[in-house]
Design a protein around this motif. Sequence first.
Motif, PDB file in Angstrom:
ATOM      1  N   ARG A   1       0.856  -1.190   0.000  1.00 46.19           N
ATOM      2  CA  ARG A   1       0.000   0.000   0.000  1.00 46.19           C
ATOM      3  C   ARG A   1       0.892   1.239   0.000  1.00 46.19           C
ATOM      4  N   SER A   2       0.327   2.406  -0.062  1.00 48.30           N
ATOM      5  CA  SER A   2       1.092   3.651  -0.038  1.00 48.30           C
ATOM      6  C   SER A   2       1.371   4.092   1.388  1.00 48.30           C
ATOM      7  N   TYR A   3       2.521   4.708   1.580  1.00 48.76           N
ATOM      8  CA  TYR A   3       2.946   5.237   2.878  1.00 48.76           C
ATOM      9  C   TYR A   3       3.292   6.717   2.711  1.00 48.76           C
ATOM     10  N   PRO A   4       3.075   7.530   3.748  1.00 47.27           N
ATOM     11  CA  PRO A   4       3.384   8.957   3.654  1.00 47.27           C
ATOM     12  C   PRO A   4       4.881   9.273   3.721  1.00 47.27           C
ATOM     13  N   SER A   5       5.704   8.294   4.137  1.00 45.10           N
ATOM     14  CA  SER A   5       7.151   8.539   4.198  1.00 45.10           C
ATOM     15  C   SER A   5       7.908   7.278   3.799  1.00 45.10           C
ATOM     16  N   SER A   6       9.115   7.477   3.320  1.00 47.12           N
ATOM     17  CA  SER A   6       9.949   6.337   2.957  1.00 47.12           C
ATOM     18  C   SER A   6      10.304   5.522   4.195  1.00 47.12           C
ATOM     19  N   ARG A   7      10.464   6.195   5.338  1.00 53.35           N
ATOM     20  CA  ARG A   7      10.800   5.490   6.575  1.00 53.35           C
ATOM     21  C   ARG A   7       9.708   4.493   6.957  1.00 53.35           C
ATOM     22  N   GLU A   8       8.452   4.917   6.855  1.00 55.17           N
ATOM     23  CA  GLU A   8       7.342   4.011   7.178  1.00 55.17           C
ATOM     24  C   GLU A   8       7.308   2.823   6.222  1.00 55.17           C
ATOM     25  N   ALA A   9       7.564   3.069   4.961  1.00 54.47           N
ATOM     26  CA  ALA A   9       7.577   1.990   3.976  1.00 54.47           C
ATOM     27  C   ALA A   9       8.687   0.991   4.293  1.00 54.47           C
ATOM     28  N   LEU A  10       9.879   1.486   4.573  1.00 56.39           N
ATOM     29  CA  LEU A  10      11.000   0.594   4.873  1.00 56.39           C
ATOM     30  C   LEU A  10      10.817  -0.131   6.202  1.00 56.39           C
ATOM     31  N   ASP A  11      10.234   0.534   7.185  1.00 55.80           N
ATOM     32  CA  ASP A  11       9.932  -0.137   8.458  1.00 55.80           C
ATOM     33  C   ASP A  11       8.967  -1.293   8.229  1.00 55.80           C
ATOM     34  N   ASP A  12       7.957  -1.080   7.387  1.00 58.53           N
ATOM     35  CA  ASP A  12       7.005  -2.136   7.096  1.00 58.53           C
ATOM     36  C   ASP A  12       7.716  -3.327   6.444  1.00 58.53           C
ATOM     37  N   PHE A  13       8.608  -3.061   5.505  1.00 58.30           N
ATOM     38  CA  PHE A  13       9.368  -4.152   4.885  1.00 58.30           C
ATOM     39  C   PHE A  13      10.198  -4.885   5.934  1.00 58.30           C
ATOM     40  N   ASP A  14      10.918  -4.123   6.750  1.00 62.07           N
ATOM     41  CA  ASP A  14      11.778  -4.744   7.766  1.00 62.07           C
ATOM     42  C   ASP A  14      10.980  -5.597   8.750  1.00 62.07           C
ATOM     43  N   CYS A  15       9.830  -5.127   9.163  1.00 60.43           N
ATOM     44  CA  CYS A  15       9.015  -5.850  10.146  1.00 60.43           C
ATOM     45  C   CYS A  15       8.335  -7.065   9.536  1.00 60.43           C
ATOM     46  N   ASN A  16       7.773  -6.919   8.336  1.00 64.70           N
ATOM     47  CA  ASN A  16       6.918  -7.966   7.778  1.00 64.70           C
ATOM     48  C   ASN A  16       7.597  -8.909   6.794  1.00 64.70           C
ATOM     49  N   TYR A  17       8.699  -8.503   6.204  1.00 64.35           N
ATOM     50  CA  TYR A  17       9.376  -9.362   5.232  1.00 64.35           C
ATOM     51  C   TYR A  17      10.769  -9.774   5.700  1.00 64.35           C
ATOM     52  N   ALA A  18      11.545  -8.822   6.202  1.00 63.33           N
ATOM     53  CA  ALA A  18      12.895  -9.137   6.678  1.00 63.33           C
ATOM     54  C   ALA A  18      12.858  -9.747   8.080  1.00 63.33           C
ATOM     55  N   LYS A  19      11.683  -9.668   8.732  1.00 64.09           N
ATOM     56  CA  LYS A  19      11.467 -10.237  10.074  1.00 64.09           C
ATOM     57  C   LYS A  19      12.429  -9.679  11.120  1.00 64.09           C
ATOM     58  N   LYS A  20      12.727  -8.380  10.997  1.00 60.66           N
ATOM     59  CA  LYS A  20      13.558  -7.713  11.995  1.00 60.66           C
ATOM     60  C   LYS A  20      12.706  -7.338  13.199  1.00 60.66           C
ATOM     61  N   SER A  21      13.334  -7.232  14.342  1.00 62.07           N
ATOM     62  CA  SER A  21      12.634  -6.821  15.553  1.00 62.07           C
ATOM     63  C   SER A  21      13.025  -5.378  15.842  1.00 62.07           C
ATOM     64  N   LEU A  22      12.206  -4.455  15.374  1.00 64.81           N
ATOM     65  CA  LEU A  22      12.458  -3.025  15.545  1.00 64.81           C
ATOM     66  C   LEU A  22      11.446  -2.438  16.515  1.00 64.81           C
ATOM     67  N   ALA A  23      11.789  -1.318  17.106  1.00 70.01           N
ATOM     68  CA  ALA A  23      10.866  -0.626  18.017  1.00 70.01           C
ATOM     69  C   ALA A  23       9.588  -0.227  17.286  1.00 70.01           C
ATOM     70  N   SER A  24       9.689   0.038  15.984  1.00 68.39           N
ATOM     71  CA  SER A  24       8.535   0.461  15.200  1.00 68.39           C
ATOM     72  C   SER A  24       7.630  -0.691  14.763  1.00 68.39           C
ATOM     73  N   CYS A  25       8.072  -1.936  14.976  1.00 68.09           N
ATOM     74  CA  CYS A  25       7.265  -3.088  14.574  1.00 68.09           C
ATOM     75  C   CYS A  25       6.133  -3.310  15.571  1.00 68.09           C
ATOM     76  N   PRO A  26       4.950  -3.672  15.043  1.00 71.64           N
ATOM     77  CA  PRO A  26       3.843  -3.982  15.957  1.00 71.64           C
ATOM     78  C   PRO A  26       4.208  -5.177  16.830  1.00 71.64           C
ATOM     79  N   ARG A  27       3.761  -5.160  18.016  1.00 69.81           N
ATOM     80  CA  ARG A  27       4.087  -6.252  18.954  1.00 69.81           C
ATOM     81  C   ARG A  27       2.925  -7.169  19.151  1.00 69.81           C
TER      82      ARG A  27
END
Length: 81
Positions: A55-81
Motif C-alpha cells: 500500500r502507499s505510505y506517507p514517508s519512505s521510513r514508514e515503507a521501509l519499516d514495514d518491509f523490515d518488520c513484515n518481510y525481513a522479520k527484523k525486531s524493531l521498536a517500530s514493529c507492531p508487537r
Amino acid sequence: MLTTSTIAMADSLINNGGGGDYKYQLWRTTDNTQYYIKIWSRKSDPNSAPLHITRSYPSSREALDDFDCNYAKKSLASCPR
C-alpha cells in the motif's frame, strides 16, 4: 502556431535492498507525496513481476519499516508487537 510538449510522468525508483528471503524496490509517486515497495523473492529474476506491491505510505521510513518488520522479520521498536 501553437506547440505543446508531452512529458511522460512516472513514479521514481528511490532505493533498493533486501532482507530475509526478500528483496525490494522503494518507489515514490509522481506527486512526491506517497511511497510504496515492490517486493520479490530473493532468488527471483530481477525482471520478473513482483510478488507483492505494498500500500502507499506517507514517508519512505514508514515503507521501509514495514518491509523490515513484515518481510525481513527484523525486531524493531517500530514493529507492531
